[in-house]
Design an enzyme around this catalytic site. Structure first.
Site, PDB file in Angstrom:
ATOM      1  N   PHE A 132      -4.102  -6.188  -5.576  1.00  0.00           N
ATOM      2  CA  PHE A 132      -5.077  -5.183  -5.177  1.00  0.00           C
ATOM      3  C   PHE A 132      -5.641  -4.365  -6.330  1.00  0.00           C
ATOM      4  O   PHE A 132      -6.472  -3.487  -6.098  1.00  0.00           O
ATOM      5  CB  PHE A 132      -4.454  -4.225  -4.154  1.00  0.00           C
ATOM      6  CG  PHE A 132      -3.831  -4.923  -2.987  1.00  0.00           C
ATOM      7  CD1 PHE A 132      -4.590  -5.701  -2.135  1.00  0.00           C
ATOM      8  CD2 PHE A 132      -2.474  -4.815  -2.750  1.00  0.00           C
ATOM      9  CE1 PHE A 132      -4.010  -6.351  -1.053  1.00  0.00           C
ATOM     10  CE2 PHE A 132      -1.884  -5.462  -1.669  1.00  0.00           C
ATOM     11  CZ  PHE A 132      -2.660  -6.233  -0.822  1.00  0.00           C
ATOM     12  N   GLY A 133      -5.216  -4.607  -7.550  1.00  0.00           N
ATOM     13  CA  GLY A 133      -5.733  -3.803  -8.638  1.00  0.00           C
ATOM     14  C   GLY A 133      -5.302  -4.292 -10.001  1.00  0.00           C
ATOM     15  O   GLY A 133      -4.402  -5.126 -10.135  1.00  0.00           O
ATOM     16  N   ASP A 158       7.200  -2.550  -0.116  1.00  0.00           N
ATOM     17  CA  ASP A 158       7.225  -3.459  -1.269  1.00  0.00           C
ATOM     18  C   ASP A 158       8.144  -2.910  -2.358  1.00  0.00           C
ATOM     19  O   ASP A 158       7.785  -2.892  -3.539  1.00  0.00           O
ATOM     20  CB  ASP A 158       5.816  -3.675  -1.816  1.00  0.00           C
ATOM     21  CG  ASP A 158       5.729  -4.918  -2.706  1.00  0.00           C
ATOM     22  OD1 ASP A 158       6.648  -5.760  -2.632  1.00  0.00           O
ATOM     23  OD2 ASP A 158       4.753  -5.053  -3.470  1.00  0.00           O
TER      24      ASP A 158
END
Length: 634
Positions: A251-252, A366
């Site tokens: 995501f980044g 996570d």
């Protein structure tokens, strides 16, 4: 110049007269810092910016050295009065007059600054002023509040006041020399008809507070990715370290960059394709809302968000966070020795940060060694909230089971459960605990089915009650395999090789309970006897909630050593967000970013003239082939 060093007995604060500009980075011994070579710093990580050294998200696996916890604890007991857990910016005594003059008009000053003013006044009442070289006043320790406001902006505000008074005095002296009759008032400069230096400086400060719609690069070197959106005083010395990528995920992309406002190295996270779909939009909005609310020693906090220049081009997000030196995964795979003290302190900090998240109604989903950042003083921070979401502890809502890296995924997730609780994070902590003890991954399987089988081989075949949240296909698969007894001997071998540490075995068994309803809670785990020594060491010389004052016989401990989140997320917020369209979410996110005040009162922008800009602009998230396997479709 102010810097921290560590001796055999305590932390020491070095004060140099060569440079009067304070750097807030050097005043925090638990945050990311660039360590210099001196006789007091022998147990630190290698510089994260030197090639081959460890960083927060880099790929290096070089050897690192951890802080000696036992030595620090013994030193603190013997010489507690020499510990300074935090300091405020120091004001030269020859400049205290300007601060006192400002205090007459603005009654609200930081309590520690008022302490310096009172101390200076007392000193001058008993001693005649001497025209000697200015020296610095005593360092005032911080208050007993965990969430301290940043002192950097306060210090620069005081510097501005001092400069304003100096300009007024110079202008007043010039007016006397040329024989003019007009006098510049120190308290009412607006009474003068002509524009004074004070007024010009005030206009300059007002211009700084106005953030232009089209940012222009100012006070930045051509090699820096970040630039200030407008001029400000004083321009910091530019950092010579190059900006570089240090990690990326689904995501980044994370870069190590220099904040031009302070000269401090920070982590810049680029979130591209925010509005690619509704799920991505929700995930990013959750993450920035959560990061903005965190104020905890063991949870990574957000420093700033870059404001978009134009709402029409609001397609990606740039977030600034603290930069740590390494992570727990690099420490585990390195040849660095891990003592039982290190394990206890690390596990305690993980659970302490997890309690803060769970009491905020947040599931991380996570938890793994790579998402646990560590610095050379053994301070640990939970990071990466890309998969986190809010959660109602009173109601089990349907949630995706495509969370948590496979090696640390709880059995209920492996068996397709759609309703789960914070117990999934507790299971991950148990896996990390075992990995710290044996220096290898506990359940390292090629796929989800093999992962589940490895868990059953260790814990034994679960009962029907323990599998109540699993899907029918997963239950049938487990029952067809037959009954297996738990491998208790292997559990003891992992947690207590010398057959003496029964407390470690007990905690590991409770963290790795197959039934999520019977798995130990984070509050219960923090009270376990195995972690008592880890708690004592952490709060003796590492935390920011406890401290030692001068002339005090003992250390002052906080009333709540394991604090909860001050303002938990309302579960209704998640439900309300699920009803919004992507256009409505985009508008809410844009408003949230624009309403958030910029750090130091100065906005940042991306510098397209940077030598690393092309690489930064083209950096992308991890591809599908690089991601861990998806859960088994039962």
């Amino acid at each position: 110049m102010v810097s921290w060093g560590r001796g055999k007995d305590a932390y020491y604060l070095y004060i140099s007269r060569e440079q009067e500009e304070d750097d807030d980075d050097s005043l925090s011994f638990y945050s990311s810092q660039k360590d210099t070579e001196d006789e007091f710093c022998g147990c630190l990580f290698p510089d994260p910016e030197i090639p081959g050294s460890s960083s927060s998200s880099g790929c290096s696996s070089s050897s690192t050295e951890l802080y000696d916890l036992a030595a620090a604890h013994a030193a603190l007991i013997s010489r507690q009065q020499q510990i300074l857990s935090q300091a405020i910016p120091i004001i030269p005594e020859h400049q205290l007059a300007a601060v006192a003059a400002h205090h007459q008009h603005h009654q609200q000053l930081h309590p520690s600054v008022q302490y310096q003013l009172v101390a200076a006044a007392t000193h001058h009442n008993h001693h005649q002023p001497q025209a000697a070289q200015p020296h610095y006043s005593a360092v005032v320790p911080r208050s007993d509040v965990i969430q301290q406001p940043p002192h950097f902006a306060l210090h620069h505000h005081l510097q501005n006041l001092v400069q304003q008074q100096q300009q007024q005095q110079a202008h007043h002296h010039h007016q006397q020399l040329v024989g003019e009759m007009a006098l510049v008032s120190h308290t009412h400069p607006a009474a003068v008809g002509s524009t004074t230096c004070y007024e010009k400086n005030q206009q300059k400060q007002q211009q700084v507070q106005q953030i232009p719609t089209q940012p222009q690069v100012a006070h930045v070197s051509s090699n820096a990715i970040l630039a200030a959106a407008q001029p400000f005083y004083p321009p910091p010395v530019q950092d010579s370290q190059p900006d570089r990528p240090i990690g990326y995920g689904a995501f980044g992309v994370v870069w190590s960059v220099t904040d031009p406002r302070s000269g401090k190295r920070v982590a810049l996270k680029k979130m591209p394709n925010v509005f690619q779909n509704l799920a991505s939009c929700k995930r990013v909005f959750r993450e920035i809302k959560m990061l903005s609310s965190f104020r905890h020693d063991n949870v990574l906090s957000l420093l700033d968000i870059l404001q978009p220049a134009n709402p029409s081009f609001f397609q990606e997000l740039y977030v600034l966070t603290e930069l740590m030196q390494s992570d727990l995964h690099k420490i585990i795979v390195s040849p660095q020795a891990l003592t039982p003290d290190h394990v206890k302190v690390f596990v305690y900090q993980i659970l302490r940060g997890l309690k803060y998240l769970h009491t905020a109604n947040i599931l991380h989903r996570d938890i793994k060694p790579g998402n646990l950042l560590v610095n050379s003083n053994c301070i640990l921070k939970i990071c990466d909230f890309g998969l986190a979401r809010t959660w109602d502890q009173r109601d089990r809502l349907n949630m995706t089971h495509e969370v948590v890296t496979q090696y640390y995924r709880a059995p209920e997730l492996l068996m397709g459960a759609r309703r789960y609780t914070g117990a999934v994070d507790i299971w991950s902590v148990g896996c990390i605990f075992a990995e710290l003890l044996q220096r290898k991954i506990l359940f390292q399987a090629a796929g989800p089915i093999e992962q589940l089988q490895m868990i059953i081989d260790l814990l034994g075949t679960p009962s029907q009650e323990a599998m109540k949240y699993a899907c029918e296909g997963a239950k049938n698969h487990v029952l067809r395999a037959g009954l297996r007894a738990p491998d208790t001997q292997r559990l003891y071998k992992i947690a207590s090789p010398d057959d003496k540490n029964h407390e470690a075995v007990d905690l590991l068994q409770k963290l790795l309970h197959f039934d999520p309803d019977k798995r130990i809670s984070v509050e219960e785990a923090l009270q376990h006897r195995y972690l008592e020594e880890g708690r004592l060491r952490f709060h003796s010389c590492m935390c920011s909630c406890c401290y030692t004052k001068p002339n005090m016989p003992s250390r002052l401990f906080a009333q709540d050593l394991d604090p909860r989140h001050e303002s938990p997320f309302d579960p209704k917020w998640e439900k309300d967000m699920s009803r919004l369209s992507m256009f409505e979410l985009r508008e809410k996110m844009y408003q949230f970013v624009m309403d958030r005040p910029a750090l130091y009162g100065v906005a940042l922008c991306i510098n397209p003239q940077s030598a690393a800009y092309k690489n930064f602009a083209s950096s992308s998230v991890a591809q599908a082939s690089e991601l861990p396997p998806s859960p088994q479709a039962w």
